[in-house]
Motif scaffolding. Structure first.
Motif, mmCIF file in Angstrom:
data_model
loop_
_atom_site.group_PDB
_atom_site.id
_atom_site.type_symbol
_atom_site.label_atom_id
_atom_site.label_comp_id
_atom_site.label_asym_id
_atom_site.label_seq_id
_atom_site.Cartn_x
_atom_site.Cartn_y
_atom_site.Cartn_z
ATOM 1 N N VAL A 177 2.464 7.795 0.840
ATOM 2 C CA VAL A 177 3.145 6.885 0.584
ATOM 3 C C VAL A 177 2.889 5.534 -0.357
ATOM 4 O O VAL A 177 3.487 4.971 -0.743
ATOM 5 C CB VAL A 177 2.942 6.832 2.198
ATOM 6 N N LEU A 178 1.494 5.432 -0.680
ATOM 7 C CA LEU A 178 1.184 3.946 -1.385
ATOM 8 C C LEU A 178 2.064 4.149 -2.709
ATOM 9 O O LEU A 178 2.682 3.079 -3.414
ATOM 10 C CB LEU A 178 -0.248 4.274 -1.822
ATOM 11 N N LEU A 181 2.434 -2.277 5.287
ATOM 12 C CA LEU A 181 2.270 -1.743 6.481
ATOM 13 C C LEU A 181 2.765 -0.027 6.159
ATOM 14 O O LEU A 181 1.768 0.660 6.975
ATOM 15 C CB LEU A 181 3.904 -2.066 6.847
ATOM 16 N N VAL A 182 2.752 -0.047 4.989
ATOM 17 C CA VAL A 182 2.432 1.710 4.067
ATOM 18 C C VAL A 182 0.989 1.630 4.077
ATOM 19 O O VAL A 182 1.128 2.874 4.254
ATOM 20 C CB VAL A 182 3.411 1.355 2.738
ATOM 21 N N TYR A 183 0.549 0.687 4.318
ATOM 22 C CA TYR A 183 -1.094 2.037 3.275
ATOM 23 C C TYR A 183 -1.788 1.871 4.950
ATOM 24 O O TYR A 183 -2.339 2.224 4.757
ATOM 25 C CB TYR A 183 -2.147 0.420 3.265
ATOM 26 N N LEU A 184 -1.488 1.095 6.145
ATOM 27 C CA LEU A 184 -2.116 0.112 7.319
ATOM 28 C C LEU A 184 -1.417 2.448 7.769
ATOM 29 O O LEU A 184 -1.770 3.664 8.622
ATOM 30 C CB LEU A 184 -1.658 -0.284 8.438
ATOM 31 N N ALA A 185 0.150 2.484 7.791
ATOM 32 C CA ALA A 185 0.657 3.710 8.292
ATOM 33 C C ALA A 185 0.241 4.779 7.307
ATOM 34 O O ALA A 185 -0.170 6.064 8.735
ATOM 35 C CB ALA A 185 2.467 3.932 8.307
ATOM 36 N N ALA A 219 11.369 -0.466 6.474
ATOM 37 C CA ALA A 219 11.325 1.140 5.147
ATOM 38 C C ALA A 219 9.901 1.470 5.678
ATOM 39 O O ALA A 219 10.353 2.671 4.756
ATOM 40 C CB ALA A 219 11.168 -0.380 4.463
ATOM 41 N N PRO A 220 9.211 0.928 6.235
ATOM 42 C CA PRO A 220 8.077 1.927 6.496
ATOM 43 C C PRO A 220 8.328 3.495 7.025
ATOM 44 O O PRO A 220 7.882 3.870 6.489
ATOM 45 C CB PRO A 220 7.007 1.908 6.897
#
Length: 651
Positions: free
Chosen positions: A70-71, A277-281, A51-52
């Motif tokens: 993203v967040l 995952l989205v936060y890290l990406a 999903a990310p």
């Protein structure tokens, strides 16, 4: 020789699928929360892994500024997830027999919307199998390059689908045991990845060396439509969440509580995994690509080329395969519920040897294989069709429950429930519209063609069944005619002793209807030694038949043959063996009631048990077989009320 061949095939069947399980063993085959997560949650757990990528593919069209959103996108998706979980939690509480979107939409929005939801879920389940398996094989091409050849990939896809079908035909507990280890291993490593990555950023910040190049914008800044597209892409993380509400009956008692707990656990896993995952990406400014996914990049950044990295990638590939298990658990249950309501062929509601809906599993396997062959196993051709159907079913479920809540106004919290249900339903519908609009030229138009076709198929099946039921139902006039016939034959035989008759006629029956009465009239005209025989695998069906038999004062005796393993033909032949061994009769005849459909294709809606009995009895020299056909009147000569009650049809 024949006995040896039969024994060989019996041993082979037992080896492949396991020993048949008795109906009263059903509770032992059900699963708890720990077993329900890998069975019903593998699809949604695997979906959060890619999903990310789908979110960033869209956001980066606005350039590096996309990372700032993203967040926000993930928060909207998590809010949608929370509302959907609340919706399905309510669905599980109100409908313990399962059914999810189909049951809710049918109950609160009407039959047509229920069939739309069922069509959407059916399409989504089939595509989930094809897309998950195809994607898993794609991921393995880096390790096994020979799989990249189109022919090799198609063969590998087909073998994986066959394997998944075989495991599920062996039963729920078998699949739960097999898939638990990779699913829980993936969850553990994913949580460790997110936790380690977040802690590293909190204490050490983002290492500039790890930051990728800045993306050149394709559009002039962020727009609402681009944001909506990113949300739509990220909703691929939600596919499969409805499977739990469909499969409530697969859980151990108390099934509703266990199903709700499973749903909440899956929601928490997806929320933590997706947001992390989205936060890290976004923090590392990662750029997804076909050959280097966000998950792979994060694994290298956080773990390096250590054992944990290879465990992450290996379990991610495994869970993509296992994601195909969710449809194999969910679709057969959905089709069984539809079959009980008369919208799918009746044999979909029959439990197989291992207490699973085996006909649904075989059907899903064949359709998935067909899709793989048609699309040549190309994931990118099938992906635009993915998740569209489930969004529509989400929408119908939320709107249906919102409408019901507004009407009933139950409890003190009905306003908050209304807000949650309406939010989930409306937002799901908006995302569905965005998905259809943006993916239309990429193949989403096919969904708009397939959904109406499935809808018409289900509606046509319903019309055929209701027409047949209206034709064969027992009316007072029909019952009076039968009694007069029996009385007339009795008077004719008044001076003949029953002991003088040496010919026995056995009539297999499933329900009391016009077709059965015609066969009984025929049999009773020939001999008073007539017995109606029902092979009872369903206690509810047995009780219903006994009640009908008593209420109508049937003079012909009815015998119930117990069938703990649901082997109708086998147990009926066993009953004949017992009658034959008594040696009291010169001839034994089996008179099989047969409904002859008006159109040839209607035969596929019946499981042809009578034909199979006739075929098996051809090998029995001492048993005579006759068919007693019943031909319904032409449609123009009957007034069919499609709202009539639904008495059972013969098998």
């Amino acid at each position: 020789m024949a006995h040896n061949n039969r024994l060989f095939w019996l041993k082979l069947r037992t080896f492949m699928f396991g020993h048949p399980l008795a109906t009263n063993y059903a509770e032992h085959t059900r699963v708890g929360v720990l077993g329900g997560i890998p069975i019903f949650g593998s699809d949604i757990i695997s979906s959060e892994g890619y999903a990310p990528d789908e979110i960033l593919y869209i956001l980066l069209l606005a350039g590096a500024v996309g990372y700032a959103y993203v967040l926000q996108v993930s928060i909207v998706i998590i809010l949608l997830l929370a509302s959907i979980i609340m919706v399905y939690r309510k669905a599980i509480q109100k409908y313990p027999q399962g059914g999810g979107s189909y049951t809710i939409a049918k109950a609160y929005l009407g039959e047509s919307f229920g069939l739309i939801a069922a069509s959407s879920l059916t399409l989504d389940y089939v595509l989930t199998v094809a897309v998950s398996v195809s994607s898993a094989i794609d991921n393995l091409t880096g390790v096994l390059p020979w799989l990249a050849a189109p022919d090799h990939k198609v063969i590998a896809d087909c073998l994986v689908i066959l394997f998944m079908a075989w495991i599920n035909l062996r039963g729920l507990r078998e699949s739960a045991r097999l898939f638990s280890v990779p699913v829980y291993l993936y969850i553990s490593v994913l949580v460790l990845l997110v936790g380690t990555g977040v802690v590293e950023i909190m204490f050490h910040g983002v290492n500039p060396v790890k930051t990728t190049r800045i993306v050149e914008p394709a559009l002039s800044g962020m727009t609402w439509f681009l944001f909506a597209r990113a949300v739509a892409g990220g909703t691929t993380a939600l596919t499969g969440i409805e499977a739990v509400s469909n499969g409530v009956t697969a859980f151990k008692a108390p099934s509703q509580k266990r199903a709700i707990r499973t749903l909440l656990v899956l929601g928490a896993v997806v929320a933590v995994g997706l947001s992390g995952l989205v936060y890290l990406a976004g923090s590392y400014h990662l750029v997804p690509s076909a050959n280097n996914t966000i998950l792979n990049q994060l694994g290298l950044l956080v773990f390096g080329r250590t054992v944990l990295y290879f465990v992450l990638i290996g379990s991610a590939a495994a869970i993509l395969v296992i994601a195909a298990n969710t449809p194999f658990a969910g679709l057969p249950i959905l089709l069984s519920l539809m079959a009980r309501d008369g919208y799918a062929p009746r044999y979909f509601k029959n439990l197989g040897d291992r207490l699973v809906y085996s006909v649904g599993i075989w059907t899903l396997m064949l359709v998935s294989l067909f899709l793989i062959l048609i699309f040549h196993g190309d994931t990118h051709l099938m992906l635009p069709l993915y998740a569209i159907g489930v969004l529509l079913s989400f929408s119908l479920t939320g709107i249906g429950l919102a409408r019901h809540t507004q009407r009933e106004k139950e409890g003190t919290k009905w306003r908050s429930d209304l807000a949650v249900f309406a939010f989930g339903g409306i937002l799901s519908f908006l995302v569905f519209v965005v998905f259809i609009t943006t993916k239309f030229t990429q193949g989403a138009w096919i969904v708009l063609v397939i959904l109406p076709i499935l809808f018409l198929i289900f509606r046509t099946i319903c019309c055929v069944y209701r027409g047949e039921m209206a034709e064969i139902q027992v009316t007072p006039a029909v019952m009076e005619d039968f009694r007069l016939h029996v009385a007339k034959v009795k008077r004719r035989r008044a001076h003949v002793e029953v002991s003088e008759y040496r010919n026995k006629i056995i009539v297999p029956v499933y329900d009391l209807n016009v077709v059965v009465l015609k066969a009984l009239k025929y049999a009773y005209s020939l001999t008073p030694l007539v017995t109606a025989v029902h092979v009872g695998s369903d206690p509810d069906r047995v009780n219903k038949l006994l009640r009908h038999w008593a209420e109508n004062h049937m003079e012909i005796p009815l015998e119930i043959v117990d069938s703990p393993y649901r082997a109708t033909v086998h147990d009926f032949l066993g009953y004949l063996d017992k009658v034959e061994k008594k040696g009291k009769y010169d001839t034994i005849t089996v008179a099989i009631p047969e409904l002859v459909p008006q159109k040839m294709w209607h035969n596929i809606l019946h499981n042809q048990t009578g034909q199979l009995i006739k075929l098996m009895l051809l090998l029995r020299k001492s048993i005579l077989v006759t068919s007693v056909p019943y031909h319904p009147l032409p449609k123009e000569s009957q007034a069919v009320n499609l709202n009539l009650p639904k008495p059972g049809l013969g098998r």
